[in-house]
Scaffold this active site. Structure first.
Site, PDB file in Angstrom:
ATOM      1  N   ARG A  10     -11.447   8.423  68.507  1.00  0.00           N
ATOM      2  CA  ARG A  10     -10.123   8.175  67.904  1.00  0.00           C
ATOM      3  C   ARG A  10      -9.140   9.325  68.099  1.00  0.00           C
ATOM      4  O   ARG A  10      -7.984   9.118  68.468  1.00  0.00           O
ATOM      5  CB  ARG A  10     -10.251   7.950  66.381  1.00  0.00           C
ATOM      6  CG  ARG A  10     -10.554   6.567  65.978  1.00  0.00           C
ATOM      7  CD  ARG A  10     -11.424   6.598  64.744  1.00  0.00           C
ATOM      8  NE  ARG A  10     -12.694   7.223  65.091  1.00  0.00           N
ATOM      9  CZ  ARG A  10     -13.708   6.548  65.620  1.00  0.00           C
ATOM     10  NH1 ARG A  10     -13.634   5.265  65.761  1.00  0.00           N
ATOM     11  NH2 ARG A  10     -14.824   7.160  65.977  1.00  0.00           N
ATOM     12  N   THR A  11      -9.576  10.531  67.782  1.00  0.00           N
ATOM     13  CA  THR A  11      -8.621  11.645  67.752  1.00  0.00           C
ATOM     14  C   THR A  11      -8.060  11.900  69.150  1.00  0.00           C
ATOM     15  O   THR A  11      -6.843  11.985  69.340  1.00  0.00           O
ATOM     16  CB  THR A  11      -9.302  12.906  67.198  1.00  0.00           C
ATOM     17  OG1 THR A  11      -9.933  12.570  65.970  1.00  0.00           O
ATOM     18  CG2 THR A  11      -8.287  14.011  66.955  1.00  0.00           C
ATOM     19  N   LYS A  33     -19.130  28.226  83.185  1.00  0.00           N
ATOM     20  CA  LYS A  33     -19.311  29.444  84.013  1.00  0.00           C
ATOM     21  C   LYS A  33     -19.165  30.702  83.177  1.00  0.00           C
ATOM     22  O   LYS A  33     -19.177  31.807  83.709  1.00  0.00           O
ATOM     23  CB  LYS A  33     -18.270  29.457  85.132  1.00  0.00           C
ATOM     24  CG  LYS A  33     -18.284  28.247  86.029  1.00  0.00           C
ATOM     25  CD  LYS A  33     -17.124  28.338  87.023  1.00  0.00           C
ATOM     26  CE  LYS A  33     -16.745  26.982  87.555  1.00  0.00           C
ATOM     27  NZ  LYS A  33     -15.388  26.962  88.128  1.00  0.00           N
ATOM     28  N   ARG A  75     -10.129  20.335  69.864  1.00  0.00           N
ATOM     29  CA  ARG A  75     -11.262  20.173  68.948  1.00  0.00           C
ATOM     30  C   ARG A  75     -12.345  21.129  69.401  1.00  0.00           C
ATOM     31  O   ARG A  75     -12.673  21.202  70.590  1.00  0.00           O
ATOM     32  CB  ARG A  75     -11.795  18.737  68.967  1.00  0.00           C
ATOM     33  CG  ARG A  75     -13.109  18.594  68.202  1.00  0.00           C
ATOM     34  CD  ARG A  75     -13.525  17.159  68.010  1.00  0.00           C
ATOM     35  NE  ARG A  75     -12.674  16.492  67.044  1.00  0.00           N
ATOM     36  CZ  ARG A  75     -12.880  15.256  66.606  1.00  0.00           C
ATOM     37  NH1 ARG A  75     -13.916  14.568  67.054  1.00  0.00           N
ATOM     38  NH2 ARG A  75     -12.078  14.714  65.719  1.00  0.00           N
ATOM     39  N   HIS A 109      -9.824  19.192  59.456  1.00  0.00           N
ATOM     40  CA  HIS A 109      -9.385  18.163  60.405  1.00  0.00           C
ATOM     41  C   HIS A 109      -8.007  17.718  59.907  1.00  0.00           C
ATOM     42  O   HIS A 109      -7.834  16.608  59.400  1.00  0.00           O
ATOM     43  CB  HIS A 109     -10.398  17.015  60.403  1.00  0.00           C
ATOM     44  CG  HIS A 109     -10.265  16.051  61.536  1.00  0.00           C
ATOM     45  ND1 HIS A 109      -9.217  16.084  62.432  1.00  0.00           N
ATOM     46  CD2 HIS A 109     -11.062  15.008  61.916  1.00  0.00           C
ATOM     47  CE1 HIS A 109      -9.391  15.110  63.328  1.00  0.00           C
ATOM     48  NE2 HIS A 109     -10.496  14.447  63.022  1.00  0.00           N
TER      49      HIS A 109
HETATM   50  N1   CP Z   1     -12.043  10.396  62.814  1.00  0.00           N
HETATM   51  C1   CP Z   1     -12.341  11.066  63.932  1.00  0.00           C
HETATM   52  O1   CP Z   1     -12.104  12.278  64.032  1.00  0.00           O
HETATM   53  O2   CP Z   1     -12.900  10.305  64.898  1.00  0.00           O
HETATM   54  P1   CP Z   1     -13.351  10.849  66.319  1.00  0.00           P
HETATM   55  O3   CP Z   1     -14.458  11.842  66.083  1.00  0.00           O
HETATM   56  O4   CP Z   1     -13.792   9.629  67.090  1.00  0.00           O
HETATM   57  O5   CP Z   1     -12.175  11.533  66.934  1.00  0.00           O
END
Ligand code: CP
Length: 307
Positions: free
Chosen positions: A52-53, A81, A102, A130
């Site tokens: 999703r993110t 590397k 991320r 998050h």
């Molecule tokens: N909610 C969320 O962060 O989903 P993903 O890990 O799929 O990005």
């Protein structure tokens, strides 16, 4: 010296900034396709898996006319590397106007923001935060309840490692919430967050059972996945992974306005029969992420979505 406008920690946002992003997300939802970022490049650096993110950020960038570069798996980058995060950020900031990252390490996004001359957006750092998920959660709560004020919010599942619930309680501090925490002892809300709530004068109750009585007391039921990837000892994970399974039959005493949120993915904690109930909102919540991420990208780049 970096001086970019970053989006790294939810605790940095004022009530006015939160409400302004919600207004901008609503404008994005009314008109998601525009060319206001034509000529811009958005880099998505994902050192941890995501559906999703990453895809909603990339969709948001594309719908606003930007182009996207990046990687969804660090194994295809020069990290393999031995290139450091410092050097990767220095390189990518030469190519892109904004970096969405991320990372599995807590604090990695803050570190990147400190060294990057271009804005950094935290798409999740370990078990820490998050914040863009939190903003789409707030947008979803506001859309379904008509307000963020004075709501009863029940958080269920992995409250120890769950970065989404940690960020959510921090953001909600501006809006006089009442919390219920449902978790086993092993995954209870950490003391540091409970102490913060005490300092802010925000009430919370802790429960071990997800009972119809608790469900009947909330406006938002926020389910979370027990995250296998956060456990050192998989025996401990096996003990707790199936403790809470929400089924349609458990919703008989739910308030009419009650909505079920989940950051997703789910791995069994919401049975499929819940999807057909009027309380299920998690797929719409994920869609809302697209609009909120359009708003956040525009915000760090100083662009307005107001018509
Ligand atoms: N909610 C969320 O962060 O989903 P993903 O890990 O799929 O990005």
């Amino acid at each position: 010296m970096p001086n970019a406008k970053n989006f790294v920690a939810i605790g940095k946002l004022s009530k006015e900034e939160i409400l302004s992003l919600i207004t901008a997300a609503a404008a994005a939802e009314r008109q998601p396709n525009r060319q206001i970022l034509a000529g811009h490049i958005v880099a998505t650096l994902f050192y941890e898996p995501s559906t999703r993110t990453r895809l909603s950020f990339e969709t948001a960038a594309n719908r606003l006319g930007a182009k996207v570069i990046g990687f969804s798996d660090p194994k295809v980058s020069s990290t393999t590397k031995g290139e450091t995060l410092n050097d990767t950020i220095q390189m990518v900031s030469n190519y892109a106007d904004v970096i969405v990252m991320r990372h599995y390490l807590e604090g990695a996004a803050l570190y990147a923001a400190e060294i990057s001359p271009t804005p950094v957006i935290n798409a999740g750092d370990g078990a820490h935060e998050h914040p863009t998920q939190t903003m789409l959660d707030l947008y979803s709560i506001h859309k379904t309840q008509g307000t963020l004020d004075d709501l009863d919010i029940c958080l269920v599942g992995d409250l120890k490692y769950g970065r989404t619930v940690h960020s959510l309680i921090q953001a909600m501090r501006h809006f006089r919430p009442r919390f219920h925490f449902v978790a086993p002892q092993e995954l209870a809300m950490p003391d540091e967050y409970k102490q913060q709530l005490d300092r802010w004068g925000i009430p919370y109750q802790e429960h071990h059972d997800l009972s119809p009585e608790v469900i009947g007391q909330c406006d938002i039921l926020y389910m979370t996945r027990v995250q296998r990837e956060r456990f050192q000892d998989l025996g401990e994970y096996e003990k707790v992974k199936d403790l809470y399974v929400l089924r349609a039959a458990m919703l008989q005493d739910a308030r009419e306005n009650m909505k079920i949120l989940h950051p997703l993915p789910r791995v069994g904690e919401i049975a499929y029969d819940v999807d057909a109930t009027p309380h299920a909102y998690y797929f719409k919540q994920a869609e809302n992420g697209l609009y909120m991420r359009e708003a956040i990208i525009c915000s760090v780049l100083g662009k307005s979505l107001e018509e």
